[in-house]
Design a protein around this motif. Structure first.
Motif, PDB file in Angstrom:
ATOM      1  N   TYR A  25       0.864  -1.180   0.000  1.00 39.12           N
ATOM      2  CA  TYR A  25       0.000   0.000   0.000  1.00 39.12           C
ATOM      3  C   TYR A  25       0.895   1.221   0.000  1.00 39.12           C
ATOM      4  N   SER A  26       0.670   2.106  -0.975  1.00 41.12           N
ATOM      5  CA  SER A  26       1.561   3.239  -1.208  1.00 41.12           C
ATOM      6  C   SER A  26       0.892   4.553  -0.834  1.00 41.12           C
ATOM      7  N   ASN A  27       1.701   5.509  -0.403  1.00 42.81           N
ATOM      8  CA  ASN A  27       1.154   6.832  -0.082  1.00 42.81           C
ATOM      9  C   ASN A  27       0.808   7.633  -1.326  1.00 42.81           C
ATOM     10  N   THR A  28       1.274   7.180  -2.488  1.00 42.29           N
ATOM     11  CA  THR A  28       1.002   7.915  -3.731  1.00 42.29           C
ATOM     12  C   THR A  28       0.085   7.174  -4.693  1.00 42.29           C
ATOM     13  N   SER A  29       0.005   5.829  -4.538  1.00 40.18           N
ATOM     14  CA  SER A  29      -0.753   5.044  -5.518  1.00 40.18           C
ATOM     15  C   SER A  29      -1.773   4.102  -4.909  1.00 40.18           C
ATOM     16  N   GLY A  30      -1.945   4.149  -3.598  1.00 39.32           N
ATOM     17  CA  GLY A  30      -2.870   3.218  -2.971  1.00 39.32           C
ATOM     18  C   GLY A  30      -2.365   1.788  -3.080  1.00 39.32           C
ATOM     19  N   ARG A  31      -3.262   0.860  -3.319  1.00 39.76           N
ATOM     20  CA  ARG A  31      -2.883  -0.544  -3.448  1.00 39.76           C
ATOM     21  C   ARG A  31      -2.154  -0.753  -4.767  1.00 39.76           C
ATOM     22  N   CYS A  32      -0.987  -1.384  -4.713  1.00 40.90           N
ATOM     23  CA  CYS A  32      -0.207  -1.582  -5.933  1.00 40.90           C
ATOM     24  C   CYS A  32       0.724  -2.773  -5.791  1.00 40.90           C
ATOM     25  N   SER A  33       1.297  -3.183  -6.897  1.00 43.92           N
ATOM     26  CA  SER A  33       2.298  -4.255  -6.930  1.00 43.92           C
ATOM     27  C   SER A  33       3.571  -3.703  -7.546  1.00 43.92           C
ATOM     28  N   LEU A  97      -5.689  -8.620   6.497  1.00 38.21           N
ATOM     29  CA  LEU A  97      -6.914  -7.827   6.558  1.00 38.21           C
ATOM     30  C   LEU A  97      -6.884  -6.696   5.531  1.00 38.21           C
ATOM     31  N   LEU A  98      -5.779  -5.975   5.462  1.00 34.08           N
ATOM     32  CA  LEU A  98      -5.668  -4.892   4.487  1.00 34.08           C
ATOM     33  C   LEU A  98      -5.698  -5.431   3.058  1.00 34.08           C
ATOM     34  N   GLY A  99      -5.059  -6.568   2.852  1.00 30.50           N
ATOM     35  CA  GLY A  99      -5.047  -7.160   1.530  1.00 30.50           C
ATOM     36  C   GLY A  99      -6.427  -7.565   1.048  1.00 30.50           C
ATOM     37  N   ARG A 100      -7.316  -7.914   1.982  1.00 35.32           N
ATOM     38  CA  ARG A 100      -8.671  -8.350   1.625  1.00 35.32           C
ATOM     39  C   ARG A 100      -9.670  -7.195   1.541  1.00 35.32           C
ATOM     40  N   THR A 101      -9.352  -6.075   2.181  1.00 34.83           N
ATOM     41  CA  THR A 101     -10.342  -4.999   2.263  1.00 34.83           C
ATOM     42  C   THR A 101      -9.978  -3.750   1.470  1.00 34.83           C
ATOM     43  N   VAL A 102      -8.710  -3.479   1.277  1.00 36.26           N
ATOM     44  CA  VAL A 102      -8.289  -2.248   0.593  1.00 36.26           C
ATOM     45  C   VAL A 102      -7.857  -2.602  -0.820  1.00 36.26           C
ATOM     46  N   ARG A 103      -8.624  -2.158  -1.797  1.00 30.45           N
ATOM     47  CA  ARG A 103      -8.342  -2.531  -3.185  1.00 30.45           C
ATOM     48  C   ARG A 103      -8.100  -1.327  -4.098  1.00 30.45           C
ATOM     49  N   GLU A 104      -8.413  -0.116  -3.647  1.00 35.82           N
ATOM     50  CA  GLU A 104      -8.355   1.055  -4.512  1.00 35.82           C
ATOM     51  C   GLU A 104      -6.914   1.415  -4.869  1.00 35.82           C
ATOM     52  N   SER A 105      -6.651   1.587  -6.147  1.00 32.74           N
ATOM     53  CA  SER A 105      -5.307   1.931  -6.619  1.00 32.74           C
ATOM     54  C   SER A 105      -5.209   3.434  -6.862  1.00 32.74           C
ATOM     55  N   GLU A 106      -5.511   4.188  -5.817  1.00 35.12           N
ATOM     56  CA  GLU A 106      -5.371   5.636  -5.869  1.00 35.12           C
ATOM     57  C   GLU A 106      -4.972   6.122  -4.481  1.00 35.12           C
TER      58      GLU A 106
END
Length: 249
Positions: A25-33, A97-106
Motif C-alpha cells: 500500500y503506497s502513499n502515492t498510488s494506494g494498493r499496488c504491486s 486484513l488490508l489485503g482483503r479490504t483495501v483494493r483502490e489503486s489511488e
C-alpha cells in the motif's frame, strides 16, 4: 521514469530465481504491486517483512507490467514486528486484513497515515498488545467509510450491523438476529471506539474496566469481520485469525 514514494509491505510472491512481486500500500498510488530484484550477496530481502515501511524509488519505462523498485530504505526500525512472535502474528493478521479490504489503486493520505502510524504504535507498545488487532480492526472501519455510530447506552446495548447503530433488545428471550452482535461484543465495540491505541491494556466501558479473554477477542473479531463484509458487499475470510487466537488464548 523514476518515482519516489513510501510503501507498506503487505505480501510477497516469489518470481523466478531472484525476483519478488511486492504487494503493498503506497502513499502515492494506494494498493499496488512492485517488482523487487533480490540480491544473492546481500540481505536486502529482509526489508520485505510484513508491514515494513519503506521509502522507495521505482522505475517504469512504460512497457513493464509493474514498476521496479530501484532503491529501498527502511526509515523506521521495526525490529519487534519481526522478532516478537506476538507482534509478528498481529502484523500477519493486519497485512491479510488490508489485503482483503483495501483494493483502490489511488492515493488516500488519511488511510495511509492511519496504517503507517498504527504500525509504529504496534512496534513500540508494551502493554495491551493482545488487544491491538481488534482495536485496529475497529478503527479501520472509519477509514473504510463505515464507522459505527456510537450511541451505546444501557437502553441500546446491542450493535446492529445492518444499520451500524446500537439498538435495544429485539426479543425478550435474548435470541438475536444474525445482524445483531451480542452484549459483550457490543460493549467491547463501544469501549474500543473510545480507547486510544496507547491504552489497550485496560479498555473501559463507562467506569467499568472490561475483562477481555481469548474467546471474547475471537468472537468480537469474527463479528466485526462480518460487519466489514456486509458493508463492502464481499465475504472476507481471514485465515490468520485462528493463529492469533491460539497465541493470545
Amino acid at each position: 521514469m523514476l518515482v519516489k514514494s513510501q510503501i507498506v509491505v503487505l505480501h510477497t510472491i516469489k518470481h523466478g530465481d531472484t525476483g519478488i512481486v511486492v504487494q503493498c500500500y503506497s502513499n502515492t498510488s494506494g494498493r499496488c504491486s512492485l517488482y523487487f530484484r533480490a540480491s544473492r550477496k546481500s540481505s536486502n530481502i529482509s526489508l520485505l517483512h510484513k508491514l515494513n515501511i519503506l521509502d522507495v524509488v521505482t522505475y517504469s519505462n512504460g512497457t513493464q507490467s509493474m514498476p521496479t523498485i530501484k532503491e529501498a530504505v527502511a526509515p523506521y526500525n521495526l525490529g519487534s514486528l519481526r522478532s516478537d512472535i506476538y507482534k509478528s502474528s498481529i502484523a500477519i493478521f493486519i497485512s491479510e486484513l488490508l489485503g482483503r479490504t483495501v483494493r483502490e489503486s489511488e492515493a488516500n493520505p488519511h488511510l495511509y497515515s492511519f496504517i503507517s502510524s498504527s504500525i509504529q504504535i504496534l512496534e513500540h507498545i508494551d502493554e495491551g498488545v493482545a488487544n491491538f488487532h481488534i482495536h485496529f480492526l475497529t478503527h479501520l472501519c472509519k477509514m473504510l467509510g463505515f464507522m459505527p455510530m456510537d450511541n451505546y447506552s444501557t437502553a441500546t446495548p446491542l450493535f446492529d450491523m445492518a444499520t451500524a447503530k446500537f439498538t435495544a433488545h429485539p426479543f425478550g428471550n435474548g435470541i438475536y438476529g444474525t445482524q445483531i452482535i451480542g452484549e459483550r461484543e457490543s460493549q467491547l465495540l463501544h469501549a474500543l471506539m473510545n480507547t486510544p491505541s496507547t491504552n489497550l491494556a485496560r479498555p473501559k466501558c463507562g467506569n467499568q474496566e472490561l475483562q477481555i479473554n481469548g474467546e471474547l477477542r475471537l468472537s468480537y473479531a469474527k463479528r466485526m469481520i462480518e460487519y466489514i463484509s456486509h458493508h463492502i458487499g464481499n465475504t472476507i475470510e481471514i485465515k490468520s485469525l485462528d493463529i492469533l487466537h491460539q497465541i493470545f488464548s
